[in-house]
Design a protein around this motif. Structure first.
Motif, short mmCIF file in Angstrom:
data_model
loop_
_atom_site.label_atom_id
_atom_site.label_comp_id
_atom_site.label_asym_id
_atom_site.label_seq_id
_atom_site.Cartn_x
_atom_site.Cartn_y
_atom_site.Cartn_z
N HIS A 1 49.92 32.97 38.38
CA HIS A 1 48.54 33.35 38.68
C HIS A 1 48.34 34.81 38.29
O HIS A 1 49.19 35.66 38.55
CB HIS A 1 48.24 33.19 40.17
N TYR A 2 47.18 35.09 37.71
CA TYR A 2 46.84 36.45 37.27
C TYR A 2 45.39 36.74 37.60
O TYR A 2 44.59 35.84 37.81
CB TYR A 2 46.98 36.60 35.75
N ARG A 3 45.05 38.02 37.55
CA ARG A 3 43.66 38.47 37.52
C ARG A 3 43.52 39.29 36.25
O ARG A 3 44.32 40.18 35.99
CB ARG A 3 43.31 39.31 38.74
N VAL A 4 42.51 38.97 35.46
CA VAL A 4 42.28 39.68 34.21
C VAL A 4 41.72 41.06 34.52
O VAL A 4 40.72 41.19 35.22
CB VAL A 4 41.29 38.91 33.29
N LEU A 5 42.37 42.08 34.00
CA LEU A 5 41.87 43.45 34.13
C LEU A 5 41.10 43.86 32.88
O LEU A 5 40.08 44.53 32.96
CB LEU A 5 43.01 44.43 34.39
N GLU A 6 41.61 43.44 31.72
CA GLU A 6 40.96 43.78 30.45
C GLU A 6 41.36 42.75 29.40
O GLU A 6 42.49 42.25 29.40
CB GLU A 6 41.38 45.18 30.00
N SER A 7 40.43 42.47 28.51
CA SER A 7 40.68 41.54 27.41
C SER A 7 40.37 42.26 26.10
O SER A 7 39.28 42.82 25.95
CB SER A 7 39.78 40.31 27.56
N CYS B 1 44.25 36.65 17.75
CA CYS B 1 45.04 37.03 18.92
C CYS B 1 44.16 37.74 19.95
O CYS B 1 43.20 38.43 19.61
CB CYS B 1 46.16 37.96 18.46
N VAL B 2 44.51 37.56 21.21
CA VAL B 2 43.86 38.27 22.31
C VAL B 2 44.95 38.87 23.18
O VAL B 2 45.91 38.20 23.55
CB VAL B 2 42.99 37.30 23.16
N VAL B 3 44.81 40.18 23.46
CA VAL B 3 45.75 40.85 24.35
C VAL B 3 45.05 41.00 25.71
O VAL B 3 43.94 41.51 25.80
CB VAL B 3 46.16 42.23 23.81
N LEU B 4 45.72 40.50 26.75
CA LEU B 4 45.17 40.58 28.09
C LEU B 4 45.98 41.55 28.93
O LEU B 4 47.21 41.52 28.92
CB LEU B 4 45.21 39.21 28.77
N GLU B 5 45.29 42.43 29.64
CA GLU B 5 45.92 43.25 30.66
C GLU B 5 45.71 42.48 31.95
O GLU B 5 44.58 42.18 32.34
CB GLU B 5 45.26 44.62 30.73
N LEU B 6 46.81 42.15 32.62
CA LEU B 6 46.78 41.25 33.76
C LEU B 6 47.41 41.86 35.00
O LEU B 6 48.37 42.62 34.89
CB LEU B 6 47.53 39.96 33.42
N GLU B 7 46.88 41.51 36.13
CA GLU B 7 47.46 41.89 37.42
C GLU B 7 48.10 40.64 38.01
O GLU B 7 47.50 39.56 37.99
CB GLU B 7 46.35 42.39 38.34
#
Length: 81
Positions: free
Chosen positions: A33-39, A46-52
Motif C-alpha cells: 500500500h502506498y500514498r502518491v506524493l508526486e507523479s 515511463c512514470v516515476v512515482l514518489e510514494l509514501e
C-alpha cells in the motif's frame, strides 16, 4: 480466500492517471500500500512515482518507476497509515 490487498482496491487505473494524495495498492507487485506524493511522466513510456509507505510502523518515502499502462489498485479515500 481473497488476499488482503485485493479487498481494498476498488478499481484498477493506469499509473499515468495517478495524482498526489491517491491511496494505491500495487496489486501486481506484492500488494504493498502506498500514498502518491508526486507523479512525474518520463516521455511516453515511463512514470516515476514518489510514494509514501509504512512498514513496521515506520513511514518511508521512496521513488519507483513503472512502464506506461501499468495498473494500480486505487483504494478508497481513507488513510492506510
Amino acid at each position: 480466500m481473497e488476499s488482503h490487498y485485493s479487498l481494498r482496491a476498488t478499481e484498477f487505473v493506469p499509473v499515468e492517471t495517478l495524482r498526489s494524495g491517491d491511496p494505491i495498492t500495487d496489486v501486481h507487485g506484492g500488494g504493498q500500500h502506498y500514498r502518491v506524493l508526486e507523479s512525474k511522466p518520463v516521455g511516453d513510456s515511463c512514470v516515476v512515482l514518489e510514494l509514501e509507505c509504512k512498514a513496521n510502523d515506520v513511514l518511508r518515502v521512496i521513488e519507483k518507476s513503472y512502464p506506461a499502462g501499468y495498473e494500480m489498485g486505487l483504494s478508497p479515500r481513507q488513510t492506510f497509515l
